[in-house]
Motif scaffolding. Structure first.
Motif, PDB file in Angstrom:
ATOM      1  N   CYS A 120       0.847  -1.191   0.000  1.00 54.60           N
ATOM      2  CA  CYS A 120       0.000   0.000   0.000  1.00 54.60           C
ATOM      3  C   CYS A 120       0.883   1.242   0.000  1.00 54.60           C
ATOM      4  O   CYS A 120       2.104   1.167  -0.135  1.00 54.60           O
ATOM      5  N   GLU A 121       0.246   2.388   0.148  1.00 56.28           N
ATOM      6  CA  GLU A 121       0.985   3.650   0.115  1.00 56.28           C
ATOM      7  C   GLU A 121       2.048   3.716   1.203  1.00 56.28           C
ATOM      8  O   GLU A 121       3.099   4.336   1.017  1.00 56.28           O
ATOM      9  N   ASN A 122       1.796   3.055   2.308  1.00 60.65           N
ATOM     10  CA  ASN A 122       2.727   3.085   3.433  1.00 60.65           C
ATOM     11  C   ASN A 122       3.849   2.065   3.321  1.00 60.65           C
ATOM     12  O   ASN A 122       4.856   2.164   4.009  1.00 60.65           O
ATOM     13  N   SER A 123       3.676   1.045   2.473  1.00 58.16           N
ATOM     14  CA  SER A 123       4.635  -0.065   2.474  1.00 58.16           C
ATOM     15  C   SER A 123       5.349  -0.300   1.151  1.00 58.16           C
ATOM     16  O   SER A 123       6.310  -1.066   1.105  1.00 58.16           O
ATOM     17  N   ILE A 124       4.898   0.318   0.075  1.00 58.07           N
ATOM     18  CA  ILE A 124       5.492   0.017  -1.227  1.00 58.07           C
ATOM     19  C   ILE A 124       6.983   0.324  -1.250  1.00 58.07           C
ATOM     20  O   ILE A 124       7.775  -0.414  -1.874  1.00 58.07           O
ATOM     21  N   ASP A 125       7.396   1.370  -0.554  1.00 54.55           N
ATOM     22  CA  ASP A 125       8.824   1.701  -0.527  1.00 54.55           C
ATOM     23  C   ASP A 125       9.638   0.649   0.224  1.00 54.55           C
ATOM     24  O   ASP A 125      10.824   0.445  -0.076  1.00 54.55           O
ATOM     25  N   ILE A 126       9.022   0.002   1.200  1.00 51.29           N
ATOM     26  CA  ILE A 126       9.705  -1.085   1.923  1.00 51.29           C
ATOM     27  C   ILE A 126       9.885  -2.281   1.002  1.00 51.29           C
ATOM     28  O   ILE A 126      10.979  -2.855   0.887  1.00 51.29           O
ATOM     29  N   TYR A 127       8.821  -2.665   0.333  1.00 51.58           N
ATOM     30  CA  TYR A 127       8.873  -3.851  -0.528  1.00 51.58           C
ATOM     31  C   TYR A 127       9.800  -3.674  -1.730  1.00 51.58           C
ATOM     32  O   TYR A 127      10.359  -4.654  -2.225  1.00 51.58           O
ATOM     33  N   THR A 128       9.970  -2.443  -2.188  1.00 53.73           N
ATOM     34  CA  THR A 128      10.800  -2.210  -3.378  1.00 53.73           C
ATOM     35  C   THR A 128      12.213  -1.745  -3.036  1.00 53.73           C
ATOM     36  O   THR A 128      13.024  -1.523  -3.948  1.00 53.73           O
ATOM     37  N   ASP A 129      12.525  -1.615  -1.766  1.00 50.66           N
ATOM     38  CA  ASP A 129      13.850  -1.150  -1.345  1.00 50.66           C
ATOM     39  C   ASP A 129      14.855  -2.305  -1.461  1.00 50.66           C
ATOM     40  O   ASP A 129      14.732  -3.330  -0.782  1.00 50.66           O
ATOM     41  N   GLU A 130      15.846  -2.134  -2.306  1.00 50.31           N
ATOM     42  CA  GLU A 130      16.844  -3.194  -2.511  1.00 50.31           C
ATOM     43  C   GLU A 130      17.632  -3.477  -1.238  1.00 50.31           C
ATOM     44  O   GLU A 130      18.224  -4.552  -1.090  1.00 50.31           O
ATOM     45  N   LYS A 131      17.652  -2.530  -0.319  1.00 46.50           N
ATOM     46  CA  LYS A 131      18.362  -2.729   0.947  1.00 46.50           C
ATOM     47  C   LYS A 131      17.803  -3.931   1.701  1.00 46.50           C
ATOM     48  O   LYS A 131      18.560  -4.694   2.319  1.00 46.50           O
ATOM     49  N   TRP A 132      16.497  -4.110   1.650  1.00 42.62           N
ATOM     50  CA  TRP A 132      15.878  -5.223   2.366  1.00 42.62           C
ATOM     51  C   TRP A 132      15.845  -6.494   1.519  1.00 42.62           C
ATOM     52  O   TRP A 132      15.794  -7.590   2.064  1.00 42.62           O
ATOM     53  N   GLY A 133      15.827  -6.338   0.206  1.00 44.32           N
ATOM     54  CA  GLY A 133      15.856  -7.498  -0.687  1.00 44.32           C
ATOM     55  C   GLY A 133      14.681  -8.438  -0.528  1.00 44.32           C
ATOM     56  O   GLY A 133      14.814  -9.654  -0.725  1.00 44.32           O
ATOM     57  N   ILE A 134      13.530  -7.910  -0.190  1.00 38.70           N
ATOM     58  CA  ILE A 134      12.377  -8.755   0.120  1.00 38.70           C
ATOM     59  C   ILE A 134      11.907  -9.549  -1.099  1.00 38.70           C
ATOM     60  O   ILE A 134      11.759 -10.780  -1.034  1.00 38.70           O
ATOM     61  N   VAL A 135      11.677  -8.860  -2.204  1.00 37.65           N
ATOM     62  CA  VAL A 135      11.168  -9.553  -3.392  1.00 37.65           C
ATOM     63  C   VAL A 135      12.202 -10.555  -3.912  1.00 37.65           C
ATOM     64  O   VAL A 135      11.858 -11.687  -4.281  1.00 37.65           O
ATOM     65  N   ASP A 136      13.462 -10.153  -3.939  1.00 37.47           N
ATOM     66  CA  ASP A 136      14.509 -11.065  -4.409  1.00 37.47           C
ATOM     67  C   ASP A 136      14.579 -12.322  -3.552  1.00 37.47           C
ATOM     68  O   ASP A 136      14.789 -13.435  -4.069  1.00 37.47           O
ATOM     69  N   TYR A 137      14.407 -12.163  -2.246  1.00 41.32           N
ATOM     70  CA  TYR A 137      14.453 -13.323  -1.363  1.00 41.32           C
ATOM     71  C   TYR A 137      13.342 -14.311  -1.706  1.00 41.32           C
ATOM     72  O   TYR A 137      13.568 -15.532  -1.783  1.00 41.32           O
ATOM     73  N   PHE A 138      12.128 -13.796  -1.930  1.00 38.22           N
ATOM     74  CA  PHE A 138      11.013 -14.704  -2.197  1.00 38.22           C
ATOM     75  C   PHE A 138      11.058 -15.277  -3.613  1.00 38.22           C
ATOM     76  O   PHE A 138      10.556 -16.384  -3.843  1.00 38.22           O
ATOM     77  N   ILE A 139      11.663 -14.566  -4.528  1.00 39.35           N
ATOM     78  CA  ILE A 139      11.912 -15.159  -5.846  1.00 39.35           C
ATOM     79  C   ILE A 139      12.827 -16.374  -5.690  1.00 39.35           C
ATOM     80  O   ILE A 139      12.616 -17.423  -6.314  1.00 39.35           O
ATOM     81  N   GLU A 140      13.827 -16.256  -4.845  1.00 40.31           N
ATOM     82  CA  GLU A 140      14.743 -17.370  -4.596  1.00 40.31           C
ATOM     83  C   GLU A 140      14.013 -18.542  -3.932  1.00 40.31           C
ATOM     84  O   GLU A 140      14.284 -19.712  -4.256  1.00 40.31           O
ATOM     85  N   GLN A 141      13.100 -18.252  -3.030  1.00 36.57           N
ATOM     86  CA  GLN A 141      12.346 -19.333  -2.388  1.00 36.57           C
ATOM     87  C   GLN A 141      11.454 -20.057  -3.398  1.00 36.57           C
ATOM     88  O   GLN A 141      11.258 -21.273  -3.299  1.00 36.57           O
ATOM     89  N   LYS A 142      10.957 -19.321  -4.385  1.00 34.89           N
ATOM     90  CA  LYS A 142      10.194 -19.970  -5.453  1.00 34.89           C
ATOM     91  C   LYS A 142      11.110 -20.876  -6.284  1.00 34.89           C
ATOM     92  O   LYS A 142      10.732 -21.993  -6.641  1.00 34.89           O
ATOM     93  N   ARG A 143      12.308 -20.403  -6.557  1.00 32.43           N
ATOM     94  CA  ARG A 143      13.268 -21.218  -7.305  1.00 32.43           C
ATOM     95  C   ARG A 143      13.574 -22.505  -6.553  1.00 32.43           C
ATOM     96  O   ARG A 143      13.718 -23.581  -7.167  1.00 32.43           O
ATOM     97  N   LEU A 144      13.632 -22.422  -5.243  1.00 31.39           N
ATOM     98  CA  LEU A 144      13.944 -23.583  -4.410  1.00 31.39           C
ATOM     99  C   LEU A 144      12.740 -24.494  -4.183  1.00 31.39           C
ATOM    100  O   LEU A 144      12.871 -25.549  -3.556  1.00 31.39           O
TER     101      LEU A 144
END
Length: 416
Positions: A120-144
């Protein structure tokens, strides 16, 4: 139970939501396991096979209780969905720690459907911040193979949804370039494979859900519908609503009208219902025993019912007012929030309003009245903004809600 093809899986159209489970002595963190087991048994018997929970539900105890109940059944007989709480305001975000904890609490080795919770408006910057790597981490879990399908839920406005869909499409392009084998695991040209939104006949217009549905369908992303009964607030019709449907001879209940309406939207693959007792399971399953979408005339009639439920002001979002506002307040957004609040208070309002920059909130109106002088609908905008500001002052902030949820998470870990 009528079923859909949902990303290659045969999924019952009605899903079991684990946000409003039965509890003991009113303690939201003390789930009645025996009653939950009976509800899950009835759900299985009726054909429900999609179960949805999330990290913060029931003071962080929902995942464990639902996992314990589902453990009585073969793992390949149900689809389990849960969510990563990146929408909460925290000092740090570690998806690996949370994900491992969720697997352990649910007692499974993988999740069929995994969501980023409330982009949402309050969280999109968290989810897209490369510092946290959230999306990349879950992409890797899908690969696994630890996540079968990756998606997200959202209570955000349409422009927020569009921005995150664009982000997911860009991540997919990046993935194709660096790891085509993993990219091939995703359905469509987006790392977000499905989306869960608040969807019912009232929010079709009140929260612009029609725009969100059109956007998701255009992107080829299937929908999971949440809050089909608006947290139970669409269950009890008053005379004004009953008068609208008095010519109808079907004797349908408000609940049945709500569920039948959702059957008209082809891209909705699962309708989640947060059921709290065994009777609700039996009743709701009955509405999904066979397909019975509404006719065009019935859909129009239900749209009229929705209008009777609305209050507030007749803002058309023409945006004439915004150009004249010296405070740069997004007045149409404020008026839409005011109208939403007339129906019912909900956490989405606090969350969205907390995301508005300081100096541009309802309370920052200086009563210059430039907006009212230009409003085609003759709305007394400063007065409405003042009422909205007063109402927001009485509501807990999203930051405070997040603090309480984090405290609940700590207590849950200590109990475990």
């Amino acid at each position: 139970m009528i079923c859909n093809d949902f990303l290659g899986d045969k999924v019952g159209r009605l899903g079991f939501g684990a946000m409003r489970l039965p509890v003991i002595d009113g303690d939201q963190a003390n789930i009645d396991q025996s009653q939950l087991d009976q509800m899950v048994d009835a759900a299985f018997e009726a054909g429900i096979n999609y179960f949805d929970t999330a990290y913060p539900y029931h003071g962080n105890t929902s995942e464990q209780a639902l996992g314990k109940s589902l453990a009585r059944y073969p793992r390949n007989s149900f689809y389990l969905a849960t969510k990563y709480p990146g929408h909460q305001i925290l000092s740090t975000y570690d998806p690996a720690v949370i994900f491992e904890e969720q697997l352990q609490k649910c007692g499974v080795e993988y999740f069929d459907f995994y969501l980023l919770h409330n982009v949402c408006e309050n969280s999109i910057d968290i989810y897209t911040d490369e510092k946290w790597g959230i999306v990349d981490y879950f992409i890797e879990q899908k690969r696994l193979g630890r996540i079968r399908h990756l998606g997200f839920s959202s209570h955000g406005r349409p422009d927020n949804l569009a921005a995150f869909l664009d982000y997911g499409a860009r991540k997919y392009v990046e993935l194709v370039k660096c790891d085509s084998k993993t990219a091939a695991l995703f359905v469509g040209r987006n790392v977000m494979e499905f989306c869960q939104i608040q969807l019912n006949y009232l929010d079709w217009t009140l929260q612009r859900a029609s725009e969100k549905c059109a956007m998701l369908e255009s992107a080829g992303i299937p929908v999971v519908a949440m809050e089909p009964l608006r947290g139970g607030r669409l269950v009890d019709w008053q005379d004004e609503q009953l008068n609208v449907v008095q010519a109808d001879r079907s004797n349908r209940s408000p609940i049945e009208w709500s569920f039948r309406w959702l059957q008209n939207i082809a891209n909705v693959k699962v309708v989640l219902s947060g059921m709290s007792n065994l009777n609700q399971v039996h009743e709701n399953c009955g509405y999904f025993a066979e397909a019975a979408a509404l006719t065009q005339a019935e859909t129009a009639m239900l749209a009229d019912v929705a209008e009777t439920l609305k209050g507030g002001v007749p803002c058309t979002a023409c945006r004439y007012c915004t150009a004249s506002c010296p405070q740069q307040i997004d007045i149409p957004v404020m008026l839409a929030t005011y109208n939403d609040l007339q129906f019912a208070s909900n956490f989405t309002i606090s969350m969205q309003m907390d995301a508005v920059p300081e100096g541009q909130r309802a309370r920052d109106c200086i009563d210059c009245r430039a907006c009212s002088r230009i409003c085609p609908q003759l709305i007394n905008i400063p007065e409405v903004l003042s009422e909205l500001a007063g109402a927001l002052e009485t509501m807990p902030s999203w930051a405070e809600m997040c603090r309480q949820r984090e405290e609940a998470a700590k207590k849950a870990r200590l109990r475990d």
